[in-house]
Design a protein around this motif. Structure first.
Motif, PDB file in Angstrom:
ATOM      1  N   ASP A  92       0.846  -1.195   0.000  1.00 27.83           N
ATOM      2  CA  ASP A  92       0.000   0.000   0.000  1.00 27.83           C
ATOM      3  C   ASP A  92       0.883   1.248   0.000  1.00 27.83           C
ATOM      4  OD1 ASP A  92      -2.106   1.762   0.237  1.00 27.83           O
ATOM      5  OD2 ASP A  92      -2.300   1.506   2.410  1.00 27.83           O
ATOM      6  N   TRP A  93       0.810   2.015  -1.113  1.00 24.97           N
ATOM      7  CA  TRP A  93       1.558   3.263  -1.181  1.00 24.97           C
ATOM      8  C   TRP A  93       0.825   4.339  -0.376  1.00 24.97           C
ATOM      9  CZ3 TRP A  93       6.289   4.697  -2.388  1.00 24.97           C
ATOM     10  CH2 TRP A  93       6.560   6.071  -2.506  1.00 24.97           C
ATOM     11  N   GLN A  94       1.502   4.930   0.602  1.00 22.98           N
ATOM     12  CA  GLN A  94       0.858   5.866   1.515  1.00 22.98           C
ATOM     13  C   GLN A  94       1.434   7.274   1.435  1.00 22.98           C
ATOM     14  OE1 GLN A  94       1.426   3.871   5.302  1.00 22.98           O
ATOM     15  NE2 GLN A  94      -0.353   2.531   4.966  1.00 22.98           N
ATOM     16  N   GLY A  95       2.244   7.537   0.419  1.00 27.97           N
ATOM     17  CA  GLY A  95       2.936   8.827   0.378  1.00 27.97           C
ATOM     18  C   GLY A  95       2.455   9.787  -0.687  1.00 27.97           C
ATOM     19  N   GLY A  96       1.188   9.702  -1.090  1.00 24.17           N
ATOM     20  CA  GLY A  96       0.708  10.588  -2.143  1.00 24.17           C
ATOM     21  C   GLY A  96       1.194  10.129  -3.499  1.00 24.17           C
ATOM     22  N   LYS A  97       1.601  11.059  -4.337  1.00 25.30           N
ATOM     23  CA  LYS A  97       2.060  10.715  -5.677  1.00 25.30           C
ATOM     24  C   LYS A  97       3.368   9.938  -5.620  1.00 25.30           C
ATOM     25  CE  LYS A  97       3.089  12.674 -10.214  1.00 25.30           C
ATOM     26  NZ  LYS A  97       3.209  13.926 -11.022  1.00 25.30           N
ATOM     27  N   ARG A  98       3.418   8.804  -6.342  1.00 23.30           N
ATOM     28  CA  ARG A  98       4.616   7.973  -6.314  1.00 23.30           C
ATOM     29  C   ARG A  98       5.727   8.599  -7.151  1.00 23.30           C
ATOM     30  NH1 ARG A  98       0.784   3.677  -7.082  1.00 23.30           N
ATOM     31  NH2 ARG A  98       1.319   3.578  -9.300  1.00 23.30           N
ATOM     32  N   PRO A  99       6.959   8.508  -6.693  1.00 21.33           N
ATOM     33  CA  PRO A  99       8.084   9.008  -7.502  1.00 21.33           C
ATOM     34  C   PRO A  99       8.275   8.157  -8.750  1.00 21.33           C
ATOM     35  CG  PRO A  99       8.894   7.845  -5.568  1.00 21.33           C
ATOM     36  CD  PRO A  99       7.413   7.964  -5.387  1.00 21.33           C
ATOM     37  N   ARG A 100       8.840   8.743  -9.798  1.00 26.60           N
ATOM     38  CA  ARG A 100       8.986   8.056 -11.078  1.00 26.60           C
ATOM     39  C   ARG A 100       9.937   6.864 -10.991  1.00 26.60           C
ATOM     40  NH1 ARG A 100      10.864  12.250 -15.371  1.00 26.60           N
ATOM     41  NH2 ARG A 100      10.944  10.306 -16.590  1.00 26.60           N
ATOM     42  N   HIS A 101      10.960   6.951 -10.178  1.00 20.17           N
ATOM     43  CA  HIS A 101      12.005   5.927 -10.161  1.00 20.17           C
ATOM     44  C   HIS A 101      11.833   4.939  -9.020  1.00 20.17           C
ATOM     45  CE1 HIS A 101      13.957   8.245 -13.258  1.00 20.17           C
ATOM     46  NE2 HIS A 101      13.989   9.311 -12.475  1.00 20.17           N
ATOM     47  N   PHE A 102      10.575   4.626  -8.701  1.00 19.80           N
ATOM     48  CA  PHE A 102      10.288   3.666  -7.636  1.00 19.80           C
ATOM     49  C   PHE A 102       9.613   2.446  -8.259  1.00 19.80           C
ATOM     50  CE2 PHE A 102       8.375   1.665  -4.032  1.00 19.80           C
ATOM     51  CZ  PHE A 102       9.122   2.053  -2.929  1.00 19.80           C
ATOM     52  N   SER A 103      10.114   1.257  -7.944  1.00 25.28           N
ATOM     53  CA  SER A 103       9.533   0.029  -8.481  1.00 25.28           C
ATOM     54  C   SER A 103       9.624  -1.071  -7.439  1.00 25.28           C
ATOM     55  CB  SER A 103      10.255  -0.404  -9.763  1.00 25.28           C
ATOM     56  OG  SER A 103      11.618  -0.695  -9.494  1.00 25.28           O
ATOM     57  N   GLY A 104       8.916  -2.151  -7.689  1.00 22.66           N
ATOM     58  CA  GLY A 104       8.928  -3.246  -6.726  1.00 22.66           C
ATOM     59  C   GLY A 104       8.553  -4.566  -7.347  1.00 22.66           C
ATOM     60  N   GLU A 105       8.920  -5.658  -6.657  1.00 19.12           N
ATOM     61  CA  GLU A 105       8.542  -7.000  -7.085  1.00 19.12           C
ATOM     62  C   GLU A 105       8.274  -7.856  -5.864  1.00 19.12           C
ATOM     63  OE1 GLU A 105      10.339  -9.086 -10.551  1.00 19.12           O
ATOM     64  OE2 GLU A 105      11.076 -10.490  -9.010  1.00 19.12           O
ATOM     65  N   PHE A 106       7.156  -8.573  -5.902  1.00 22.46           N
ATOM     66  CA  PHE A 106       6.753  -9.466  -4.822  1.00 22.46           C
ATOM     67  C   PHE A 106       6.960 -10.904  -5.297  1.00 22.46           C
ATOM     68  CE2 PHE A 106       4.788  -5.537  -3.899  1.00 22.46           C
ATOM     69  CZ  PHE A 106       4.425  -5.505  -2.567  1.00 22.46           C
ATOM     70  N   ASN A 107       7.846 -11.630  -4.643  1.00 26.10           N
ATOM     71  CA  ASN A 107       8.095 -13.041  -4.952  1.00 26.10           C
ATOM     72  C   ASN A 107       7.582 -13.877  -3.783  1.00 26.10           C
ATOM     73  OD1 ASN A 107       9.944 -13.444  -7.514  1.00 26.10           O
ATOM     74  ND2 ASN A 107      10.613 -11.567  -6.499  1.00 26.10           N
ATOM     75  N   ILE A 108       6.603 -14.736  -4.072  1.00 23.52           N
ATOM     76  CA  ILE A 108       5.928 -15.481  -3.018  1.00 23.52           C
ATOM     77  C   ILE A 108       5.951 -16.962  -3.362  1.00 23.52           C
ATOM     78  CG2 ILE A 108       3.780 -15.743  -1.718  1.00 23.52           C
ATOM     79  CD1 ILE A 108       3.070 -12.868  -2.680  1.00 23.52           C
ATOM     80  N   THR A 109       6.373 -17.775  -2.403  1.00 23.60           N
ATOM     81  CA  THR A 109       6.366 -19.217  -2.567  1.00 23.60           C
ATOM     82  C   THR A 109       5.290 -19.804  -1.667  1.00 23.60           C
ATOM     83  OG1 THR A 109       8.738 -19.212  -3.038  1.00 23.60           O
ATOM     84  CG2 THR A 109       7.736 -21.319  -2.459  1.00 23.60           C
ATOM     85  N   VAL A 110       4.432 -20.663  -2.257  1.00 28.66           N
ATOM     86  CA  VAL A 110       3.279 -21.189  -1.526  1.00 28.66           C
ATOM     87  C   VAL A 110       3.243 -22.702  -1.633  1.00 28.66           C
ATOM     88  CG1 VAL A 110       1.960 -19.082  -2.002  1.00 28.66           C
ATOM     89  CG2 VAL A 110       1.729 -21.047  -3.533  1.00 28.66           C
ATOM     90  N   PRO A 111       2.506 -23.376  -0.731  1.00 27.71           N
ATOM     91  CA  PRO A 111       2.284 -24.820  -0.922  1.00 27.71           C
ATOM     92  C   PRO A 111       1.508 -25.060  -2.215  1.00 27.71           C
ATOM     93  CG  PRO A 111       1.710 -24.135   1.313  1.00 27.71           C
ATOM     94  CD  PRO A 111       1.932 -22.882   0.527  1.00 27.71           C
ATOM     95  N   ARG A 112       1.890 -26.054  -2.962  1.00 24.85           N
ATOM     96  CA  ARG A 112       1.258 -26.310  -4.255  1.00 24.85           C
ATOM     97  C   ARG A 112      -0.250 -26.550  -4.138  1.00 24.85           C
ATOM     98  NH1 ARG A 112       2.487 -27.824  -9.412  1.00 24.85           N
ATOM     99  NH2 ARG A 112       0.959 -29.161 -10.437  1.00 24.85           N
ATOM    100  N   GLU A 113      -0.696 -27.138  -3.042  1.00 20.88           N
ATOM    101  CA  GLU A 113      -2.094 -27.563  -2.921  1.00 20.88           C
ATOM    102  C   GLU A 113      -3.047 -26.443  -2.514  1.00 20.88           C
ATOM    103  OE1 GLU A 113      -3.053 -30.485  -3.947  1.00 20.88           O
ATOM    104  OE2 GLU A 113      -0.956 -30.879  -4.438  1.00 20.88           O
ATOM    105  N   MET A 114      -2.682 -25.191  -2.639  1.00 25.29           N
ATOM    106  CA  MET A 114      -3.590 -24.108  -2.291  1.00 25.29           C
ATOM    107  C   MET A 114      -4.825 -24.136  -3.191  1.00 25.29           C
ATOM    108  SD  MET A 114      -1.344 -20.823  -1.166  1.00 25.29           S
ATOM    109  CE  MET A 114      -2.588 -20.386   0.054  1.00 25.29           C
ATOM    110  N   ALA A 115      -5.998 -23.843  -2.605  1.00 27.76           N
ATOM    111  CA  ALA A 115      -7.254 -23.906  -3.349  1.00 27.76           C
ATOM    112  C   ALA A 115      -7.450 -22.695  -4.250  1.00 27.76           C
ATOM    113  CB  ALA A 115      -8.429 -24.025  -2.379  1.00 27.76           C
ATOM    114  N   LEU A 116      -7.032 -21.512  -3.774  1.00 25.80           N
ATOM    115  CA  LEU A 116      -7.225 -20.287  -4.549  1.00 25.80           C
ATOM    116  C   LEU A 116      -6.048 -19.352  -4.344  1.00 25.80           C
ATOM    117  CD1 LEU A 116      -8.944 -18.221  -6.206  1.00 25.80           C
ATOM    118  CD2 LEU A 116      -9.935 -17.486  -4.028  1.00 25.80           C
TER     119      LEU A 116
END
Length: 403
Positions: free
Chosen positions: A112-136
């Motif tokens: 959640d970005w909470q600082g108003g307008k985001r700066p141009r040179h800001f980026s992100g990546e979310f890498n998530i590992t889960v159990p294979r048997e997840m339903a959704l």
């Protein structure tokens, strides 16, 4: 550089749910800020207990989810900020609040970005590992790419404009992007794919496919239960599909290979090619040529283009066939065991011909050398059957034995 252990998201989660609904497992996470070339990077790591569902909702950044045999959920969030002081970078990183918690049977990871307008040179990546048997697994980002692989259950992915990649999914898939590409590997359930304008490619689908794009191309390598495809103007290719196929494009060409059911194809102006279909085929184009090889019956219409159709017995119910072009030649190949009643005509026959390999098709003409001449042909093959109507305003018609 500073390594700190912090409790993140607990207060926010408590504000959203009663304490009994919140499982306090894995709500501690670590953050680490370091220099990365000419920019600054922050890495946030954490873990959550294994539950039935995963929801990821982020204001920006790519989301990558991978299923594995591990018992719980782990995540690494990597954010980047452009060239600046460490103090300014830390201030910007603090504006992007990453929280993770478990509520009921669902694990949440939220950016959640909470600082108003985001700066141009800001980026992100979310890498998530889960159990294979997840339903959704449900993934949402306002603009980054989304990737999900190795999940036994259903996957829902949404991006404001990034590309989507999904593979090795055991349940159904619903994927939507404002304009990026969609690439699907192997999916066992039904697919609903929607993009505002990017291309769509499906390698292997065991369930029904619905693919819609505002203007990109669509390609399906293999489908087991039918496909409905719509594009505002791109080309469509289907290599193999065991069920019914329905295609609509504003102007691109359509190339279908091995269709196990019926086919309904419409394009505003491109060519239509089909190698074989077990069921009836309807093909219509505003101006291109049409070629259908190995079909039991067909309704074909083009305003200006040639038509080639090969009629064969496929074991399915046969219907009347109607082949019509405003300007172009029509060639019909007939298998030896096809039984039809033939009716053919050329409106402007001067300089054109109707020819036939079959003596049971009788050809006649009306009009003379100095007036408009029409050409006609009628006959019954193998005792007669469904009607085969063939018509061109100006062009040749030819009936041939299929080899």
């Amino acid at each position: 550089m500073k390594l700190s252990l912090q409790i993140v998201g607990l207060a926010g989660a408590l504000a959203l749910a009663a304490p009994s609904a919140l499982i306090p497992a894995g709500w501690a996470q670590e953050s680490h800020v370091s220099r990365e070339g000419g920019a600054w990077g922050q890495e946030i790591t954490g873990s959550l207990a294994a539950v039935k569902n995963l929801r990821v909702k982020v204001d920006m950044g790519a989301v990558v989810v991978h299923g594995s045999q591990q018992p719980g959920i782990s995540y690494v969030v990597h954010t980047h900020f452009g060239n600046s002081s460490e103090q300014e970078a830390r201030r910007q990183f603090e504006q992007y609040k990453v929280t993770a918690y478990v509520k009921g049977d669902t694990a949440w990871v939220v950016g959640d970005w909470q600082g108003g307008k985001r700066p141009r040179h800001f980026s992100g990546e979310f890498n998530i590992t889960v159990p294979r048997e997840m339903a959704l697994v449900k993934l949402e980002t306002d603009g980054g790419n989304v990737e999900a692989t190795g999940v036994a259950g259903r996957v829902e992915a949404e991006s404001g404009g990034g590309s989507l990649r999904l593979d090795d999914i055991g349940g159904g898939v619903n994927a939507e992007t404002g304009g990026g590409s969609i690439d699907v590997g192997t999916v066992s359930g039904e697919l609903g794919l929607h993009t505002g304008g990017g291309p769509i490619e499906v390698h292997h689908a065991n369930g029904k496919v619905i693919a819609e794009t505002g203007g990109g191309s669509v390609e399906i390598q293999g489908g087991a239960q039918g496909a409905t495809i719509e594009t505002g103007g791109g080309a469509v290719v289907v290599r193999q599909c065991s069920g019914k196929v329905k295609v609509s494009t504003g102007g691109g060409g359509v190339d279908l290979s091995d269709i196990g059911g019926s086919a309904d194809v419409e394009t505003g102006g491109g060519t239509i090619k089909l190698t074989s279909a077990k069921g009836n085929v309807h093909a219509e184009t505003g101006g291109g040529g049409i070629e259908l090889l190995g079909v039991p019956s067909a309704q074909v219409d083009t305003s200006a283009g040639g038509i080639t159709v090969k009629l064969v017995n496929t074991g399915s119910e046969r219907r009347d066939s109607d082949l019509e072009t405003g300007a172009g030649d029509i060639t019909v190949y007939l298998a030896a065991d096809v039984a039809v009643n033939v009716r053919a005509s050329v409106d402007m026959g001067n300089g054109h011909h109707i020819t036939s390999d079959f003596p049971d098709i009788h050809i006649s003409s009306e009009g003379g050398q100095w007036e408009a001449k029409t050409l006609n042909a009628e006959g019954k093959l193998n005792g007669g059957g469904p009607t085969l109507k063939v018509h061109t305003s100006t062009g040749d018609i030819c009936f041939k034995r299929a080899r």
